[in-house]
Design a protein around this motif. Structure first.
Motif, PDB file in Angstrom:
ATOM      1  N   PHE A 237       4.854  35.458  10.742  1.00 44.26           N
ATOM      2  CA  PHE A 237       5.419  34.526  10.190  1.00 44.26           C
ATOM      3  C   PHE A 237       6.422  34.990   9.351  1.00 44.26           C
ATOM      4  N   THR A 238       7.742  34.597   9.699  1.00 41.43           N
ATOM      5  CA  THR A 238       8.819  35.118   8.898  1.00 41.43           C
ATOM      6  C   THR A 238       9.094  34.444   7.568  1.00 41.43           C
ATOM      7  N   ASP A 239       8.557  33.107   7.351  1.00 39.39           N
ATOM      8  CA  ASP A 239       8.639  32.280   6.129  1.00 39.39           C
ATOM      9  C   ASP A 239       7.353  31.631   5.965  1.00 39.39           C
ATOM     10  N   ARG A 240       6.645  32.115   5.051  1.00 35.41           N
ATOM     11  CA  ARG A 240       5.338  31.740   4.798  1.00 35.41           C
ATOM     12  C   ARG A 240       5.422  30.356   3.919  1.00 35.41           C
ATOM     13  N   ASP A 241       6.561  30.177   3.217  1.00 38.31           N
ATOM     14  CA  ASP A 241       6.962  28.994   2.327  1.00 38.31           C
ATOM     15  C   ASP A 241       6.765  27.832   3.255  1.00 38.31           C
ATOM     16  N   ILE A 242       7.242  27.752   4.411  1.00 35.51           N
ATOM     17  CA  ILE A 242       7.286  26.602   5.134  1.00 35.51           C
ATOM     18  C   ILE A 242       6.099  26.646   6.029  1.00 35.51           C
ATOM     19  N   MET A 243       4.882  27.197   6.062  1.00 31.74           N
ATOM     20  CA  MET A 243       4.037  27.179   6.855  1.00 31.74           C
ATOM     21  C   MET A 243       2.673  26.248   6.502  1.00 31.74           C
ATOM     22  N   THR A 244       2.358  25.464   7.335  1.00 33.99           N
ATOM     23  CA  THR A 244       1.292  24.491   7.139  1.00 33.99           C
ATOM     24  C   THR A 244       0.044  24.962   7.977  1.00 33.99           C
ATOM     25  N   SER A 245      -1.036  24.492   7.385  1.00 30.57           N
ATOM     26  CA  SER A 245      -2.334  24.675   8.334  1.00 30.57           C
ATOM     27  C   SER A 245      -3.222  23.336   8.552  1.00 30.57           C
ATOM     28  N   ASN A 246      -3.934  23.417   9.601  1.00 35.15           N
ATOM     29  CA  ASN A 246      -4.504  22.186   9.993  1.00 35.15           C
ATOM     30  C   ASN A 246      -6.039  22.334  10.620  1.00 35.15           C
ATOM     31  N   ARG A 247      -6.878  21.802  10.015  1.00 36.16           N
ATOM     32  CA  ARG A 247      -8.367  21.959  10.585  1.00 36.16           C
ATOM     33  C   ARG A 247      -8.231  21.524  12.118  1.00 36.16           C
ATOM     34  N   MET A 248      -8.905  22.438  12.970  1.00 33.81           N
ATOM     35  CA  MET A 248      -8.895  21.952  14.471  1.00 33.81           C
ATOM     36  C   MET A 248      -9.962  21.246  14.573  1.00 33.81           C
ATOM     37  N   GLU A 249      -9.879  20.322  15.750  1.00 34.99           N
ATOM     38  CA  GLU A 249     -10.918  19.739  16.218  1.00 34.99           C
ATOM     39  C   GLU A 249     -12.069  20.608  16.801  1.00 34.99           C
ATOM     40  N   GLY A 252     -12.353  25.667  13.348  1.00 35.58           N
ATOM     41  CA  GLY A 252     -11.053  26.552  13.111  1.00 35.58           C
ATOM     42  C   GLY A 252      -9.892  25.901  12.404  1.00 35.58           C
ATOM     43  N   LYS A 253      -8.780  26.836  12.350  1.00 35.99           N
ATOM     44  CA  LYS A 253      -7.774  26.288  11.690  1.00 35.99           C
ATOM     45  C   LYS A 253      -6.596  26.859  12.560  1.00 35.99           C
ATOM     46  N   SER A 254      -5.624  26.073  12.527  1.00 40.45           N
ATOM     47  CA  SER A 254      -4.173  26.603  13.025  1.00 40.45           C
ATOM     48  C   SER A 254      -3.096  26.588  12.050  1.00 40.45           C
ATOM     49  N   TYR A 255      -2.370  27.541  12.270  1.00 37.54           N
ATOM     50  CA  TYR A 255      -1.155  27.792  11.130  1.00 37.54           C
ATOM     51  C   TYR A 255       0.143  27.711  12.040  1.00 37.54           C
ATOM     52  N   SER A 256       1.140  27.148  11.468  1.00 37.81           N
ATOM     53  CA  SER A 256       2.399  26.742  12.185  1.00 37.81           C
ATOM     54  C   SER A 256       3.462  26.667  11.082  1.00 37.81           C
ATOM     55  N   ASP A 257       4.760  27.176  11.631  1.00 37.76           N
ATOM     56  CA  ASP A 257       5.794  27.085  10.865  1.00 37.76           C
ATOM     57  C   ASP A 257       6.794  26.232  11.513  1.00 37.76           C
ATOM     58  N   SER A 258       6.287  25.000  12.668  1.00 38.55           N
ATOM     59  CA  SER A 258       6.938  24.134  13.505  1.00 38.55           C
ATOM     60  C   SER A 258       7.470  24.971  14.582  1.00 38.55           C
ATOM     61  N   ILE A 259       7.403  26.431  14.559  1.00 42.10           N
ATOM     62  CA  ILE A 259       7.927  27.280  15.988  1.00 42.10           C
ATOM     63  C   ILE A 259       6.901  28.073  16.430  1.00 42.10           C
ATOM     64  N   ARG A 260       6.348  28.963  15.503  1.00 41.02           N
ATOM     65  CA  ARG A 260       5.172  29.679  15.893  1.00 41.02           C
ATOM     66  C   ARG A 260       3.907  28.997  15.676  1.00 41.02           C
ATOM     67  N   GLU A 261       2.836  29.468  16.309  1.00 42.63           N
ATOM     68  CA  GLU A 261       1.466  28.878  15.984  1.00 42.63           C
ATOM     69  C   GLU A 261       0.286  30.061  16.221  1.00 42.63           C
ATOM     70  N   TYR A 273      -2.259  33.360  19.486  1.00 48.07           N
ATOM     71  CA  TYR A 273      -0.845  33.240  18.625  1.00 48.07           C
ATOM     72  C   TYR A 273       0.256  33.138  19.516  1.00 48.07           C
ATOM     73  N   VAL A 274       1.017  32.093  19.431  1.00 48.90           N
ATOM     74  CA  VAL A 274       2.407  32.053  20.377  1.00 48.90           C
ATOM     75  C   VAL A 274       3.582  31.759  19.695  1.00 48.90           C
ATOM     76  N   ASN A 275       4.607  32.459  20.095  1.00 53.05           N
ATOM     77  CA  ASN A 275       5.785  32.537  19.426  1.00 53.05           C
ATOM     78  C   ASN A 275       6.778  32.147  20.581  1.00 53.05           C
ATOM     79  N   PRO A 276       7.163  30.876  20.916  1.00 55.56           N
ATOM     80  CA  PRO A 276       8.048  30.558  22.020  1.00 55.56           C
ATOM     81  C   PRO A 276       9.312  31.075  22.201  1.00 55.56           C
TER      82      PRO A 276
END
Length: 436
Positions: A237-249, A252-261, A273-276
Motif C-alpha cells: 500500500f502506497t499510502d498507509r494514512d488512508i488505509m482502513t481495516s474491517n473484520r470479515m464475516e 480474518g481482516k481485510s485492509y483497503s485504501d479504497s483501491i487495493r485490498e 491481495y488484489v490491485n486492480p
C-alpha cells in the motif's frame, strides 16, 4: 457589561468545543484507521532467494543398461544439482533446433525433469556461461536436461522441450564435470524406477515398490495480526494514512485504501491481495520470474524452514502468472486449499494479485507410520489399464497438506499432472488399490 458577558460566554464555548475536538475518539465499529510505523522490517523469519535456489528439478533419473534409478536420499539429489550449477557452459552455437526427437535412453546417462517449462533465459542464472554464448539462450524454454559423457571426456547437456520438441546443446567446460556425473551415477543408495512410456509426450518415471515416506505433523508459526503483516502492508500500500481495516464475516481482516485490498484469513492461514491495475503487456518468462523474485525478496516473503522450500512450479506467460510451490524434503506439497501450499503472483509492473500462506512450518512433533499406498508397480499397472491416462504428463509422490488448526499435517499421497494441473490420484478408481 452585556457585551463583556456575551464575549466571555463565546470564549468559554470556544474553549469547550476545542477541548471536545481534542479529546474526541471516533467509533468506527468494525472499521478503523490502521496506523503504521512504516517499518522496513521484513516478514519474521523470512529470507531472500535467487533463481538458482528456486528453479530446481523435481526428479533426476539415471539410466544404466536400460534400467532407471534415482536417489533414495533426496538430499543427494539437491547436492548433485548444486554441483552441476558450478559448471561453465559453452556451445549453444546452433541456437534452438526444432523438430527434435526425444533422446533414446542409450544416448544419455542422466536426465533432470522440471515441473514446468523453464524459460531458456534462466540458463544464464542457473549456470556460468561464456559471454559469447549468452545471446543464444534468449528464446525458447525447456523442461528436461539430458546429460551424457561424450568421447572427448566432457559432459554434453541437451536442454529439451517435450511439448515443442525443441532443443539446445551445450558442453560443460569444467575438467571435473565428467567425474561428478560418474560419481553420482555409480553411487550406492539409489532406488529403482519404472519407465512408463505410454503417456502424453515424454516417459513418466515412477519409483518401484511401496512408498516409504512418513506421515508428518508440524507445529505452525502464523503471521496474521496487524503487527505480523506490517512488512506486507507497507510493501503493498502506497499510502498507509488512508488505509482502513474491517473484520470479515467468518473471521480474518481485510485492509483497503479504497483501491487495493488485502484479505487475511486467520483461521485458514492464507491471504489474498488484489490491485486492480489495467491490462499490461505480456512479460517474457525469464523477466517475469526475475520481477516476482525481486518483489518477494523486498519483504523476505520466502518463509520456509530448514527442510522445506518454495520452488518454481508453474508459469502462465499469457496471464503473467507465476506459482511457487512448497516442497518438503524435495517432495511437492499440495493443499486441500492450495493457497496454503503455494505463493501465486500475477504481475503487471507490480503485483496485480498476490495469494500466499500466512504460516511457517515449525518442528515436526509426530512421525506417523507410512500410509498404505499403492506401490509404483500398481500405479504403472493402473495407468496401463485406464482410459484417459494418455493425458497424464507426470506422476509424483508428494504430501497432501491438511490444516488441523494449531498444527499442519503432511500426509503422503500419489499425485498426477495433466493439462489442468496437479491433483491427487483418486484411489477409489483403482480397483481397491491402497485399501487394507
Amino acid at each position: 457589561m452585556i457585551k463583556t458577558l456575551g464575549l466571555s460566554a463565546l470564549i468559554a464555548a470556544s474553549l469547550l468545543l476545542t477541548l471536545g475536538i481534542w479529546n474526541y475518539k471516533p467509533n468506527y465499529d468494525e472499521t478503523e484507521n490502521v496506523e503504521s510505523n512504516y517499518t522496513d522490517e521484513p516478514l519474521e523469519a523470512g529470507q531472500e532467494e535467487t533463481k538458482k535456489s528456486i528453479i530446481e528439478p523435481s526428479k533426476i533419473i539415471f539410466q544404466t543398461n536400460g534400467t532407471f534409478s534415482s536417489f533414495e536420499n533426496r538430499n543427494d539429489q539437491e547436492a548433485f544439482y548444486q554441483e552441476m550449477q558450478e559448471w561453465l557452459l559453452a556451445g549453444f552455437d546452433q541456437g534452438i533446433q526444432t523438430d527434435q526427437e526425444l533422446p533414446d535412453s542409450d544416448e544419455y546417462t542422466a536426465q533432470l525433469i522440471f515441473p514446468l517449462e523453464v524459460p531458456a533465459g534462466a540458463i544464464r542464472d542457473l549456470f556460468s556461461m561464456e559471454e559469447n554464448t549468452i545471446n543464444q539462450v534468449q528464446r525458447g524454454s525447456f523442461d528436461r536436461i539430458y546429460l551424457n559423457e561424450n568421447n572427448s571426456g566432457t559432459v554434453e547437456l541437451v536442454f529439451y522441450n517435450t511439448e515443442a520438441r525443441m532443443s539446445m546443446h551445450a558442453e560443460a567446460q569444467n575438467a571435473g564435470a565428467a567425474d561428478v556425473l560418474d560419481s553420482y551415477t555409480d553411487m550406492d543408495g539409489k532406488m529403482d524406477y519404472i519407465e512408463y512410456a505410454e503417456s502424453a509426450g515424454a516417459p513418466i518415471y515412477i519409483p518401484q515398490g511401496e512408498p516409504e515416506i512418513n506421515d508428518l505433523t508440524f507445529s505452525v508459526d502464523t503471521f496474521t495480526t496487524i503487527t505480523d503483516l506490517e512488512p506486507l502492508l507497507n510493501n503493498l500500500f502506497t499510502d498507509r494514512d488512508i488505509m482502513t481495516s474491517n473484520r470479515m464475516e467468518g473471521g480474518g481482516k481485510s485492509y483497503s485504501d479504497s483501491i487495493r485490498e488485502l484479505r487475511a484469513y486467520e483461521s485458514e492461514k492464507y491471504m489474498e491481495y488484489v490491485n486492480p491495475l489495467p491490462e499490461n503487456r505480456t512479460i517474457e518468462g525469464s523477466e517475469l520470474v526475475n520481477q516476482t523474485i525481486n518483489f518477494l525478496n523486498a519483504h523476505r516473503g520466502w518463509t520456509n524452514s530448514a527442510n522445506d522450500e518454495y520452488q518454481l512450479y508453474n508459469m502462465n506467460v499469457q496471464r503473467n502468472e507465476v506459482t511457487y510451490r512448497l516442497v518438503y524434503n524435495e517432495y511437492p506439497v499440495f493443499g486441500q486449499n492450495d493457497k496454503q501450499a503455494t505463493i501465486q503472483i500475477t504481475w503487471r509492473n507490480q503485483p496485480y494479485k498476490y495469494d500466499r500462506p500466512l504460516f511457517k512450518l515449525g518442528e515436526a512433533f509426530d512421525y506417523g507410520e507410512p500410509p498404505d499406498l499403492p506401490s509404483g508397480e500398481e500405479i504403472a499397472g493402473y495407468l496401463e489399464d485406464t482410459k484417459g491416462s494418455s493425458s497424464i504428463k507426470d506422476i509424483a509422490l508428494g504430501y497432501k497438506l491438511i490444516d488441523e488448526g494449531i498444527s499442519i499435517r503432511l500426509m503422503p499421497a500419489w499425485f498426477k499432472q495433466d493439462t489442468t494441473g496437479w491433483s491427487e490420484l483418486d484411489l477409489s478408481e483403482m480397483s481397491g488399490l491402497g485399501e487394507e
